[in-house]
Design a protein around this motif. Structure first.
Motif, PDB file in Angstrom:
ATOM      1  N   GLN A   1       0.854  -1.210   0.000  1.00 46.82           N
ATOM      2  CA  GLN A   1       0.000   0.000   0.000  1.00 46.82           C
ATOM      3  C   GLN A   1       0.878   1.244   0.000  1.00 46.82           C
ATOM      4  O   GLN A   1       1.026   1.908   1.023  1.00 46.82           O
ATOM      5  CB  GLN A   1      -0.910   0.001   1.232  1.00 46.82           C
TER       6      GLN A   1
ATOM      7  N   THR B   1       0.490   4.127  -1.197  1.00 47.44           N
ATOM      8  CA  THR B   1      -0.130   5.437  -0.968  1.00 47.44           C
ATOM      9  C   THR B   1      -0.563   5.614   0.476  1.00 47.44           C
ATOM     10  O   THR B   1      -0.902   6.711   0.892  1.00 47.44           O
ATOM     11  CB  THR B   1      -1.371   5.626  -1.870  1.00 47.44           C
TER      12      THR B   1
ATOM     13  N   ASN C   1       5.333  -7.717 -12.493  1.00 49.81           N
ATOM     14  CA  ASN C   1       4.809  -6.358 -12.566  1.00 49.81           C
ATOM     15  C   ASN C   1       3.754  -6.209 -13.662  1.00 49.81           C
ATOM     16  O   ASN C   1       2.842  -5.396 -13.541  1.00 49.81           O
ATOM     17  CB  ASN C   1       5.959  -5.372 -12.802  1.00 49.81           C
TER      18      ASN C   1
ATOM     19  N   HIS D   1      -3.721  -8.793 -10.437  1.00 50.06           N
ATOM     20  CA  HIS D   1      -3.334  -9.535  -9.238  1.00 50.06           C
ATOM     21  C   HIS D   1      -2.564  -8.608  -8.309  1.00 50.06           C
ATOM     22  O   HIS D   1      -1.341  -8.685  -8.225  1.00 50.06           O
ATOM     23  CB  HIS D   1      -2.504 -10.767  -9.614  1.00 50.06           C
TER      24      HIS D   1
ATOM     25  N   MET E   1       5.751   2.504 -14.778  1.00 47.36           N
ATOM     26  CA  MET E   1       6.030   1.141 -15.215  1.00 47.36           C
ATOM     27  C   MET E   1       5.121   0.756 -16.374  1.00 47.36           C
ATOM     28  O   MET E   1       5.505   0.029 -17.263  1.00 47.36           O
ATOM     29  CB  MET E   1       5.800   0.169 -14.037  1.00 47.36           C
ATOM     30  N   ARG E   2       3.909   1.316 -16.365  1.00 49.27           N
ATOM     31  CA  ARG E   2       2.990   1.045 -17.466  1.00 49.27           C
ATOM     32  C   ARG E   2       3.589   1.544 -18.775  1.00 49.27           C
ATOM     33  O   ARG E   2       3.483   0.901 -19.798  1.00 49.27           O
ATOM     34  CB  ARG E   2       1.661   1.752 -17.232  1.00 49.27           C
TER      35      ARG E   2
ATOM     36  N   TRP F   1      -4.440   2.937 -12.836  1.00 43.58           N
ATOM     37  CA  TRP F   1      -3.498   1.937 -12.331  1.00 43.58           C
ATOM     38  C   TRP F   1      -2.256   2.583 -11.708  1.00 43.58           C
ATOM     39  O   TRP F   1      -1.202   1.977 -11.662  1.00 43.58           O
ATOM     40  CB  TRP F   1      -3.089   0.946 -13.424  1.00 43.58           C
TER      41      TRP F   1
ATOM     42  N   PRO G   1      -0.654   4.812  -8.253  1.00 43.79           N
ATOM     43  CA  PRO G   1      -0.976   5.051  -6.838  1.00 43.79           C
ATOM     44  C   PRO G   1      -1.947   6.224  -6.661  1.00 43.79           C
ATOM     45  O   PRO G   1      -2.816   6.195  -5.798  1.00 43.79           O
ATOM     46  CB  PRO G   1       0.388   5.372  -6.225  1.00 43.79           C
ATOM     47  N   GLU G   2      -1.819   7.216  -7.537  1.00 44.33           N
ATOM     48  CA  GLU G   2      -2.709   8.379  -7.476  1.00 44.33           C
ATOM     49  C   GLU G   2      -4.161   7.950  -7.722  1.00 44.33           C
ATOM     50  O   GLU G   2      -5.091   8.440  -7.085  1.00 44.33           O
ATOM     51  CB  GLU G   2      -2.244   9.352  -8.568  1.00 44.33           C
TER      52      GLU G   2
ATOM     53  N   ASP H   1      -5.390   4.815  -7.300  1.00 45.62           N
ATOM     54  CA  ASP H   1      -5.831   4.068  -6.117  1.00 45.62           C
ATOM     55  C   ASP H   1      -6.278   5.025  -5.030  1.00 45.62           C
ATOM     56  O   ASP H   1      -7.288   4.819  -4.366  1.00 45.62           O
ATOM     57  CB  ASP H   1      -4.668   3.228  -5.558  1.00 45.62           C
ATOM     58  N   ASN H   2      -5.489   6.083  -4.890  1.00 45.26           N
ATOM     59  CA  ASN H   2      -5.746   7.026  -3.823  1.00 45.26           C
ATOM     60  C   ASN H   2      -7.091   7.736  -3.998  1.00 45.26           C
ATOM     61  O   ASN H   2      -7.773   8.049  -3.024  1.00 45.26           O
ATOM     62  CB  ASN H   2      -4.608   8.042  -3.753  1.00 45.26           C
TER      63      ASN H   2
ATOM     64  N   ASN I   1      -9.402   5.351  -2.587  1.00 47.70           N
ATOM     65  CA  ASN I   1      -9.149   5.143  -1.157  1.00 47.70           C
ATOM     66  C   ASN I   1      -9.590   6.349  -0.331  1.00 47.70           C
ATOM     67  O   ASN I   1     -10.050   6.214   0.796  1.00 47.70           O
ATOM     68  CB  ASN I   1      -7.662   4.867  -0.947  1.00 47.70           C
TER      69      ASN I   1
ATOM     70  N   TRP J   1     -13.235  -8.805 -12.602  1.00 50.59           N
ATOM     71  CA  TRP J   1     -11.935  -8.885 -11.928  1.00 50.59           C
ATOM     72  C   TRP J   1     -11.578  -7.579 -11.235  1.00 50.59           C
ATOM     73  O   TRP J   1     -10.657  -7.513 -10.412  1.00 50.59           O
ATOM     74  CB  TRP J   1     -10.834  -9.318 -12.890  1.00 50.59           C
TER      75      TRP J   1
ATOM     76  N   ASN K   1     -11.240  -7.060  -7.261  1.00 49.13           N
ATOM     77  CA  ASN K   1      -9.975  -7.175  -6.546  1.00 49.13           C
ATOM     78  C   ASN K   1      -9.158  -5.895  -6.593  1.00 49.13           C
ATOM     79  O   ASN K   1      -8.454  -5.568  -5.649  1.00 49.13           O
ATOM     80  CB  ASN K   1      -9.143  -8.284  -7.198  1.00 49.13           C
TER      81      ASN K   1
ATOM     82  N   SER L   1      -7.973  -4.074  -3.120  1.00 50.38           N
ATOM     83  CA  SER L   1      -6.569  -3.937  -2.746  1.00 50.38           C
ATOM     84  C   SER L   1      -6.086  -2.501  -2.874  1.00 50.38           C
ATOM     85  O   SER L   1      -5.175  -2.089  -2.176  1.00 50.38           O
ATOM     86  CB  SER L   1      -5.708  -4.856  -3.595  1.00 50.38           C
ATOM     87  N   GLY L   2      -6.700  -1.722  -3.780  1.00 56.34           N
ATOM     88  CA  GLY L   2      -6.247  -0.340  -3.967  1.00 56.34           C
ATOM     89  C   GLY L   2      -6.858   0.633  -2.980  1.00 56.34           C
ATOM     90  O   GLY L   2      -6.299   1.694  -2.715  1.00 56.34           O
TER      91      GLY L   2
ATOM     92  N   PRO M   1      -8.194  -0.001   0.490  1.00 58.45           N
ATOM     93  CA  PRO M   1      -8.545  -0.808   1.670  1.00 58.45           C
ATOM     94  C   PRO M   1      -9.343  -0.034   2.727  1.00 58.45           C
ATOM     95  O   PRO M   1     -10.100  -0.637   3.480  1.00 58.45           O
ATOM     96  CB  PRO M   1      -7.194  -1.249   2.225  1.00 58.45           C
ATOM     97  N   LYS M   2      -9.172   1.289   2.752  1.00 60.23           N
ATOM     98  CA  LYS M   2      -9.871   2.083   3.768  1.00 60.23           C
ATOM     99  C   LYS M   2     -11.379   2.080   3.570  1.00 60.23           C
ATOM    100  O   LYS M   2     -12.126   2.446   4.471  1.00 60.23           O
ATOM    101  CB  LYS M   2      -9.401   3.538   3.690  1.00 60.23           C
TER     102      LYS M   2
ATOM    103  N   ALA N   1      -6.198 -17.578  -8.879  1.00 59.97           N
ATOM    104  CA  ALA N   1      -5.906 -16.484  -9.804  1.00 59.97           C
ATOM    105  C   ALA N   1      -7.101 -15.569 -10.041  1.00 59.97           C
ATOM    106  O   ALA N   1      -7.037 -14.697 -10.894  1.00 59.97           O
ATOM    107  CB  ALA N   1      -5.410 -17.045 -11.127  1.00 59.97           C
TER     108      ALA N   1
END
Lengths: 279, 445
Positions: free
Chosen positions: A39, A41, A234, A240, B1-2, B259, B261-262, B264-265, B268, B280, B283, B287-288, B290-291, B352
């Motif tokens: 996590q 962030t 990655n 996943h 990374m994307r 995808w 962190p921004e 996800d945030n 979140n 899918w 998930n 996971s992105g 959780p709060k 999976a």
């Protein structure tokens, strides 16, 4: 004296800023690899928060029967093996080009130099087709053999040999009855030692970071080097998400061999660079 | 990374198109020739098959098969996902003659392998043609391309779409859960007034946008047996593009790169309230963000016409047998077990998170349970129904990687207001046609 102190401080300040600039991402990676469940962030980005590095490490080493450790071992085998043999080959070749006069010497040297210009990425696909022909694709050798070649090392070897092995010394060895091969291994190798370390380090880094070749050559996960393994995890983070923590902590762990190689060899490297710069 | 993954994919694909040009001269399969399917005789004696996929923990599933079938042993290999390098490797291996027997191929990539004549036609295998009714209709069409008597892969998983929404916030602000896209737009205004965004418009998930178009009845590609047609700006697509353009213009949706962190945030921290996504995606949120556990719920996708029942699809893949395989019968037998048997589907779902493409798969015990993150709602019931509402006639083109890249370049400009989504799609259509021509794939304009 006071007038001289100021620039010194200024230089230190510039260095400090750059050090910070280069170390911050590493520090971030360290903190991120300790975050619980990846996590990144959550909590503070640069201070340990929800810190569970130990837990993440044990997850990493256990995932899929410890495949990560296998990848690390593969990387070390590819890298150390190829760098050691590649350094010897490049050093010998550079030495020969520097110390022996023969027809076509410059042509040979220029062809090798031309090899520096060809990106390794462009060769990956042709190499794959060739290795497939001899049924060696998707084996250890498919990555190991092409990694032995290092044209830049030949270039460095030639420069260093010309600079650090005096002709007079070789002449003396010949008069004493030493064969050329023996002269090379007992005399020249020692004189060129800093050069060998430099070539080894360059080669080590190049093979460690080589990504395209294993990506194209290898289908068997158990042969992957750590770079490709982490990359393949990655690519699946979207669907996943549990893999994200493993990618982060894995990236952090995979830095270790490189850091060790540099810290233990940098002393030689520095003197090698110095020797090359005088001539 | 994307970005890195993407540039690698493009690099790989460009080397690919070189090989494609050189081999497609005498290759009329590009047009989907009709004819008898290849024979499908069982091999005599024990057989070893190779299977390449990127499903995590697939070894555990294959082990079950290997224990029960000593005469058909499967060796599994895993690596990066399809566009991350595995597809390019498949093409290279097909050329070099060392492709695996079976490969994991997503529905949107299957036509590119068909065009290169890389897939074994399993239409002649009795065990395959008899299994047709086990699969949800539209997934079967994804692997047959609508050709009668031909089958180019076994459907594996599906990504029926629905509406993930923040139940708590909708209730607190007295906003009714939208059942139509018009209501969704109205809700968007109210959400904005309450200080949030109804959703984040993805500038790079073109396959999600395709899912919206799929639901609206659009068709981006077609093949009449000889020529491909490209229509990425047909009426249905235009309707969808204009709709999202309207939300973007009024700044009712955010446009954070997905995808990250921004992104996800945004979920979140409760600034994004809904996500129209595939099964899918359940998930990805849990996971992105959780709060926000326990505060989400799932409803059917908003409809274009009140009372309609249509859903889109985002993702899903097949297990294909490559043409070079010497054991198509055994390979098909394994692929059928992997994708229809309850034991394999249960394991694939557990290990999976795959959502099965079979009709019976929807009633796996694990897919009947309430999910704590979604307030104990049995969310998979919603997706099971959505899966039956996906239209069967949506076809992917043979160069989707390139098409996605082109469209997403335009979408990136659109979210910053430099051009419109429709213009981006029209441009993507034009460059897709150029790409098809450059690969000698017949296309009708």
């Amino acid at each position: 004296m006071a007038a001289f102190k100021l620039p010194k401080y200024a230089a230190m300040l510039v260095m400090a800023v750059f050090t910070l600039y280069f170390l911050t991402p590493l520090w971030w990676l360290f903190i991120a690899s300790g975050k619980k469940d990846g996590q990144v962030t959550e909590g503070h980005a640069l201070l340990p928060d929800n810190f569970a590095l130990g837990e993440n490490l044990s997850d990493l080493f256990r995932y899929n029967d410890g495949i990560f450790l296998r990848w690390m071992a593969n990387s070390i085998a590819y890298t150390v093996g190829a760098a050691a043999i590649g350094t010897l080959l490049a050093g010998m070749c550079g030495y020969a080009l520097a110390k022996y006069v023969f027809r076509g010497r410059e042509l040979l040297f220029n062809i090798v130099l031309g090899g520096v210009l060809v990106p390794a990425t462009a060769l990956a696909l042709p190499l794959f087709l060739m290795f497939s022909k001899v049924s060696l694709a998707n084996t250890f050798w498919a990555v190991f053999l092409p990694s032995l070649v290092n044209p830049f090392g030949v270039y460095l070897g030639r420069i260093y040999a010309a600079a650090s092995v005096p002709d007079e010394l070789m002449e003396a060895a010949r008069i004493d009855g030493s064969s050329e091969v023996r002269t090379f291994f007992t005399l020249s190798v020692r004189l060129m030692a800093p050069a060998f370390v430099t070539i080894f380090l360059f080669h080590f880094v190049a093979v460690w970071n080589n990504f395209m070749l294993p990506l194209i050559m290898l289908g068997n996960e158990r042969l992957f080097p750590v770079t490709l393994g982490l990359y393949s995890w990655n690519t699946q983070v979207n669907q996943h998400p549990e893999l994200r923590a493993l990618v982060l902590v894995g990236a952090f762990v995979s830095l270790a061999p490189m850091v060790i190689a540099f810290l233990s060899l940098q002393r030689f490297w520095r003197s090698g660079l110095g020797a090359g710069s005088i001539k | 990374m994307r970005f890195r993954a993407r540039s690698i994919a493009i690099l790989l694909m460009s080397t690919l198109s070189i090989t494609a040009c050189s081999s497609s001269n005498s290759d009329d399969s590009a047009t989907g020739t009709t004819g008898a399917a290849a024979s499908c005789a069982p091999s005599s004696g024990p057989v070893t098959l190779t299977y390449t996929t990127w499903i995590p923990n697939i070894e555990k599933v294959v082990d079950v098969w290997n224990k029960a079938n000593p005469d058909i042993q499967v060796k599994v290999q895993t690596g990066p996902n399809g566009n991350g390098g595995t597809y390019a490797n498949f093409f290279n291996q097909l050329k070099a003659g060392n492709a695996p027997d079976l490969g994991h191929i997503e529905y949107d990539a299957l036509p590119s392998f068909r065009v290169q004549d890389g897939l074994a036609d399993l239409g002649g295998c009795d065990i395959v043609s008899q299994s047709k009714d086990k699969f949800v209709d539209w997934t079967w069409n994804q692997v047959t391309f609508g050709e009668e008597g031909h089958v180019y892969g076994i459907p594996q998983d599906a990504g029926p779409m629905a509406l993930f929404y923040r139940k708590d916030l909708f209730e607190k602000n007295n906003i009714p859960v939208p059942t139509t896209w018009a209501e969704y737009a109205t809700a968007a205004e109210k959400v904005k007034a309450a200080g949030g965004y109804i959703t984040n418009f993805s500038q790079s998930d073109i396959n999600q946008f395709a899912g919206f178009v799929w639901q609206a009845g659009g068709h981006w590609f077609g093949n009449d047996g000889t020529n491909w047609t490209v229509s990425m700006a047909d009426d249905a697509t235009k309707k969808v593009a204009d709709y999202w353009q309207g939300l973007l213009d009024k700044k009712l949706v955010s446009s954070v790169p997905p995808w990250t962190p921004e992104w996800d945030n945004a979920y979140n921290s409760s600034s994004a309230w809904t996500w129209v996504s595939a099964v899918w995606g359940a998930n990805s949120i849990s996971s992105g963000a959780p709060k926000t556990s326990g505060k989400w719920a799932v409803a059917p996708m908003p409809q274009w016409t009140a009372g309609d029942k249509a859903a889109g699809n985002w993702g899903g893949s097949s297990t294909a047998v490559f043409k070079s395989s010497k054991h198509p019968y055994e390979a098909a037998k394994f692929a059928l077990w992997l994708n229809t048997s309850t034991e394999a589907l249960t394991l694939l779902n557990k290990e999976a998170n795959l959502y099965p493409a079979t009709k019976e798969g929807a009633s796996l015990p694990a897919l009947k349970e309430g999910v704590a993150f979604y307030g104990n709602q049995p969310i998979y019931d919603v997706f099971a129904e959505a899966s039956t509402q996906v239209k069967a006639d949506f076809t992917w083109g043979p160069t989707m990687t390139k098409t996605y890249t082109d469209a997403s370049d335009g979408f990136k400009k659109a979210v910053t207001g430099q051009e419109t989504l429709l213009k981006a799609l029209q441009d993507a259509q034009a460059s897709t046609i150029t790409t098809l021509k450059s690969q000698s794939i017949p296309v009708k304009e």
